[in-house]
Design a protein around this motif. Structure first.
Motif, PDB file in Angstrom:
ATOM      1  N   SER A  19       0.802  -1.226   0.000  1.00 55.16           N
ATOM      2  CA  SER A  19       0.000   0.000   0.000  1.00 55.16           C
ATOM      3  C   SER A  19       0.835   1.277   0.000  1.00 55.16           C
ATOM      4  CB  SER A  19      -0.950   0.011   1.191  1.00 55.16           C
ATOM      5  OG  SER A  19      -0.221  -0.011   2.400  1.00 55.16           O
ATOM      6  N   ASP A  20       2.010   1.278   0.655  1.00 56.10           N
ATOM      7  CA  ASP A  20       2.822   2.505   0.708  1.00 56.10           C
ATOM      8  C   ASP A  20       4.261   2.297   0.237  1.00 56.10           C
ATOM      9  OD1 ASP A  20       3.478   1.022   2.933  1.00 56.10           O
ATOM     10  OD2 ASP A  20       2.855   2.518   4.373  1.00 56.10           O
ATOM     11  N   ASN A  21       4.529   1.200  -0.476  1.00 53.95           N
ATOM     12  CA  ASN A  21       5.829   0.937  -1.111  1.00 53.95           C
ATOM     13  C   ASN A  21       7.013   0.926  -0.142  1.00 53.95           C
ATOM     14  OD1 ASN A  21       4.664   0.696  -3.687  1.00 53.95           O
ATOM     15  ND2 ASN A  21       4.661   2.910  -3.894  1.00 53.95           N
ATOM     16  N   ILE A  22       6.826   0.386   1.032  1.00 53.34           N
ATOM     17  CA  ILE A  22       7.908   0.260   2.010  1.00 53.34           C
ATOM     18  C   ILE A  22       8.447  -1.163   1.947  1.00 53.34           C
ATOM     19  CG2 ILE A  22       8.494   0.254   4.462  1.00 53.34           C
ATOM     20  CD1 ILE A  22       6.388   2.432   4.847  1.00 53.34           C
ATOM     21  N   ILE A  23       9.778  -1.289   1.890  1.00 49.85           N
ATOM     22  CA  ILE A  23      10.439  -2.591   1.906  1.00 49.85           C
ATOM     23  C   ILE A  23      11.457  -2.572   3.041  1.00 49.85           C
ATOM     24  CG2 ILE A  23      11.850  -4.231   0.628  1.00 49.85           C
ATOM     25  CD1 ILE A  23      10.802  -2.880  -1.949  1.00 49.85           C
ATOM     26  N   LEU A  24      11.322  -3.502   3.976  1.00 49.49           N
ATOM     27  CA  LEU A  24      12.225  -3.581   5.123  1.00 49.49           C
ATOM     28  C   LEU A  24      12.942  -4.922   5.117  1.00 49.49           C
ATOM     29  CD1 LEU A  24       9.801  -2.182   7.825  1.00 49.49           C
ATOM     30  CD2 LEU A  24      11.604  -0.933   6.625  1.00 49.49           C
ATOM     31  N   HIS A  25      14.238  -4.896   5.454  1.00 56.16           N
ATOM     32  CA  HIS A  25      15.052  -6.109   5.506  1.00 56.16           C
ATOM     33  C   HIS A  25      15.607  -6.263   6.916  1.00 56.16           C
ATOM     34  CE1 HIS A  25      15.043  -6.087   1.111  1.00 56.16           C
ATOM     35  NE2 HIS A  25      15.311  -4.800   1.203  1.00 56.16           N
ATOM     36  N   ALA A  26      15.416  -7.424   7.495  1.00 53.26           N
ATOM     37  CA  ALA A  26      15.981  -7.743   8.810  1.00 53.26           C
ATOM     38  C   ALA A  26      16.986  -8.870   8.610  1.00 53.26           C
ATOM     39  CB  ALA A  26      14.878  -8.164   9.762  1.00 53.26           C
ATOM     40  N   THR A  27      18.268  -8.559   8.761  1.00 49.23           N
ATOM     41  CA  THR A  27      19.291  -9.562   8.478  1.00 49.23           C
ATOM     42  C   THR A  27      19.471 -10.583   9.601  1.00 49.23           C
ATOM     43  OG1 THR A  27      21.019  -8.069   9.253  1.00 49.23           O
ATOM     44  CG2 THR A  27      20.563  -8.061   6.909  1.00 49.23           C
ATOM     45  N   ASN A  28      19.072 -10.241  10.822  1.00 49.44           N
ATOM     46  CA  ASN A  28      19.239 -11.161  11.954  1.00 49.44           C
ATOM     47  C   ASN A  28      17.920 -11.652  12.527  1.00 49.44           C
ATOM     48  OD1 ASN A  28      22.004 -10.939  11.771  1.00 49.44           O
ATOM     49  ND2 ASN A  28      22.115  -9.275  13.230  1.00 49.44           N
ATOM     50  N   GLY A  29      16.846 -11.560  11.772  1.00 47.68           N
ATOM     51  CA  GLY A  29      15.579 -12.117  12.220  1.00 47.68           C
ATOM     52  C   GLY A  29      14.560 -11.085  12.672  1.00 47.68           C
ATOM     53  N   ILE A  30      13.424 -11.605  13.103  1.00 50.30           N
ATOM     54  CA  ILE A  30      12.285 -10.771  13.500  1.00 50.30           C
ATOM     55  C   ILE A  30      11.589 -11.368  14.712  1.00 50.30           C
ATOM     56  CG2 ILE A  30      11.818  -9.925  11.172  1.00 50.30           C
ATOM     57  CD1 ILE A  30       9.481 -12.007  11.160  1.00 50.30           C
ATOM     58  N   GLU A  31      10.810 -10.525  15.382  1.00 49.87           N
ATOM     59  CA  GLU A  31       9.828 -10.929  16.384  1.00 49.87           C
ATOM     60  C   GLU A  31       8.578 -10.123  16.083  1.00 49.87           C
ATOM     61  OE1 GLU A  31      11.135 -10.515  20.414  1.00 49.87           O
ATOM     62  OE2 GLU A  31      12.924 -11.716  20.068  1.00 49.87           O
ATOM     63  N   VAL A  32       7.470 -10.802  15.853  1.00 49.61           N
ATOM     64  CA  VAL A  32       6.240 -10.141  15.437  1.00 49.61           C
ATOM     65  C   VAL A  32       5.086 -10.699  16.261  1.00 49.61           C
ATOM     66  CG1 VAL A  32       4.711  -9.682  13.476  1.00 49.61           C
ATOM     67  CG2 VAL A  32       7.139 -10.043  13.079  1.00 49.61           C
ATOM     68  N   SER A  33       4.208  -9.811  16.745  1.00 54.65           N
ATOM     69  CA  SER A  33       2.986 -10.313  17.380  1.00 54.65           C
ATOM     70  C   SER A  33       2.144 -10.976  16.289  1.00 54.65           C
ATOM     71  CB  SER A  33       2.221  -9.179  18.051  1.00 54.65           C
ATOM     72  OG  SER A  33       1.831  -8.211  17.111  1.00 54.65           O
ATOM     73  N   GLU A  34       1.376 -11.997  16.645  1.00 53.46           N
ATOM     74  CA  GLU A  34       0.662 -12.748  15.623  1.00 53.46           C
ATOM     75  C   GLU A  34      -0.376 -11.919  14.873  1.00 53.46           C
ATOM     76  OE1 GLU A  34      -0.915 -16.164  17.646  1.00 53.46           O
ATOM     77  OE2 GLU A  34      -2.582 -15.040  18.483  1.00 53.46           O
ATOM     78  N   ASP A  35      -0.748 -10.761  15.405  1.00 49.26           N
ATOM     79  CA  ASP A  35      -1.666  -9.868  14.694  1.00 49.26           C
ATOM     80  C   ASP A  35      -0.926  -8.791  13.889  1.00 49.26           C
ATOM     81  OD1 ASP A  35      -0.725  -8.193  16.678  1.00 49.26           O
ATOM     82  OD2 ASP A  35      -2.677  -7.860  17.604  1.00 49.26           O
ATOM     83  N   PHE A  36       0.413  -8.845  13.890  1.00 46.06           N
ATOM     84  CA  PHE A  36       1.296  -7.929  13.166  1.00 46.06           C
ATOM     85  C   PHE A  36       1.219  -6.488  13.660  1.00 46.06           C
ATOM     86  CE2 PHE A  36       2.474 -11.193  10.379  1.00 46.06           C
ATOM     87  CZ  PHE A  36       3.489 -10.740   9.554  1.00 46.06           C
ATOM     88  N   LYS A  37       0.717  -6.249  14.843  1.00 46.82           N
ATOM     89  CA  LYS A  37       0.662  -4.887  15.381  1.00 46.82           C
ATOM     90  C   LYS A  37       2.014  -4.453  15.937  1.00 46.82           C
ATOM     91  CE  LYS A  37      -4.233  -4.617  16.294  1.00 46.82           C
ATOM     92  NZ  LYS A  37      -5.273  -4.396  17.284  1.00 46.82           N
ATOM     93  N   ASN A  38       2.809  -5.380  16.452  1.00 43.60           N
ATOM     94  CA  ASN A  38       4.131  -5.079  17.000  1.00 43.60           C
ATOM     95  C   ASN A  38       5.172  -5.879  16.226  1.00 43.60           C
ATOM     96  OD1 ASN A  38       3.189  -3.441  19.223  1.00 43.60           O
ATOM     97  ND2 ASN A  38       2.411  -5.332  20.091  1.00 43.60           N
ATOM     98  N   ILE A  39       6.068  -5.162  15.560  1.00 38.89           N
ATOM     99  CA  ILE A  39       7.106  -5.804  14.756  1.00 38.89           C
ATOM    100  C   ILE A  39       8.465  -5.337  15.253  1.00 38.89           C
ATOM    101  CG2 ILE A  39       8.070  -6.069  12.445  1.00 38.89           C
ATOM    102  CD1 ILE A  39       5.284  -5.381  11.350  1.00 38.89           C
ATOM    103  N   ARG A  40       9.339  -6.278  15.545  1.00 41.59           N
ATOM    104  CA  ARG A  40      10.718  -5.966  15.941  1.00 41.59           C
ATOM    105  C   ARG A  40      11.644  -6.613  14.924  1.00 41.59           C
ATOM    106  NH1 ARG A  40      14.154  -8.366  20.766  1.00 41.59           N
ATOM    107  NH2 ARG A  40      15.992  -7.086  20.478  1.00 41.59           N
ATOM    108  N   LEU A  41      12.358  -5.777  14.195  1.00 47.25           N
ATOM    109  CA  LEU A  41      13.298  -6.254  13.184  1.00 47.25           C
ATOM    110  C   LEU A  41      14.704  -6.137  13.741  1.00 47.25           C
ATOM    111  CD1 LEU A  41      11.678  -4.276  10.290  1.00 47.25           C
ATOM    112  CD2 LEU A  41      11.406  -6.700  10.714  1.00 47.25           C
ATOM    113  N   LYS A  42      15.513  -7.148  13.536  1.00 46.32           N
ATOM    114  CA  LYS A  42      16.872  -7.162  14.077  1.00 46.32           C
ATOM    115  C   LYS A  42      17.872  -6.864  12.964  1.00 46.32           C
ATOM    116  CE  LYS A  42      15.398 -10.492  17.486  1.00 46.32           C
ATOM    117  NZ  LYS A  42      15.512 -11.862  17.961  1.00 46.32           N
ATOM    118  N   ASN A  43      18.671  -5.826  13.161  1.00 44.84           N
ATOM    119  CA  ASN A  43      19.649  -5.340  12.182  1.00 44.84           C
ATOM    120  C   ASN A  43      18.926  -4.973  10.880  1.00 44.84           C
ATOM    121  OD1 ASN A  43      22.051  -4.543  11.160  1.00 44.84           O
ATOM    122  ND2 ASN A  43      22.925  -6.581  10.959  1.00 44.84           N
ATOM    123  N   ILE A  44      18.218  -3.880  10.921  1.00 46.92           N
ATOM    124  CA  ILE A  44      17.286  -3.477   9.879  1.00 46.92           C
ATOM    125  C   ILE A  44      17.915  -2.540   8.833  1.00 46.92           C
ATOM    126  CG2 ILE A  44      16.420  -1.575  11.261  1.00 46.92           C
ATOM    127  CD1 ILE A  44      13.711  -1.967  10.021  1.00 46.92           C
TER     128      ILE A  44
END
Length: 66
Positions: free
Chosen positions: A34-59
């Motif tokens: 929808s807004d053309n954002i692309i994010l890369h996490a090289t060391n993994g992620i932690e995401v709430s199952e509803d995707f409201k809270n996203i933690r990207l590691k080494n972004i």
């Protein structure tokens, strides 16, 4: 893909049912169509199952400038 249009792409993913979170320690890409954002996490992620809270590691990423 979640209801807001965020698409998650990775080689491996885990779901902790008790903590209600999705996580990994692998390279992961999150794309927002929808807004053309692309994010890369090289060391993994932690995401709430509803995707409201996203933690990207080494972004890194691409954000549109208007």
């Amino acid at each position: 893909m979640n209801y807001k249009g965020y698409f998650l792409k990775t080689e491996e993913i885990f779901w902790d049912r008790k903590k209600k979170k999705i996580f990994n320690k692998k390279y992961t890409t999150i794309i927002s169509n929808s807004d053309n954002i692309i994010l890369h996490a090289t060391n993994g992620i932690e995401v709430s199952e509803d995707f409201k809270n996203i933690r990207l590691k080494n972004i890194s990423g691409t954000l549109p400038i208007k």
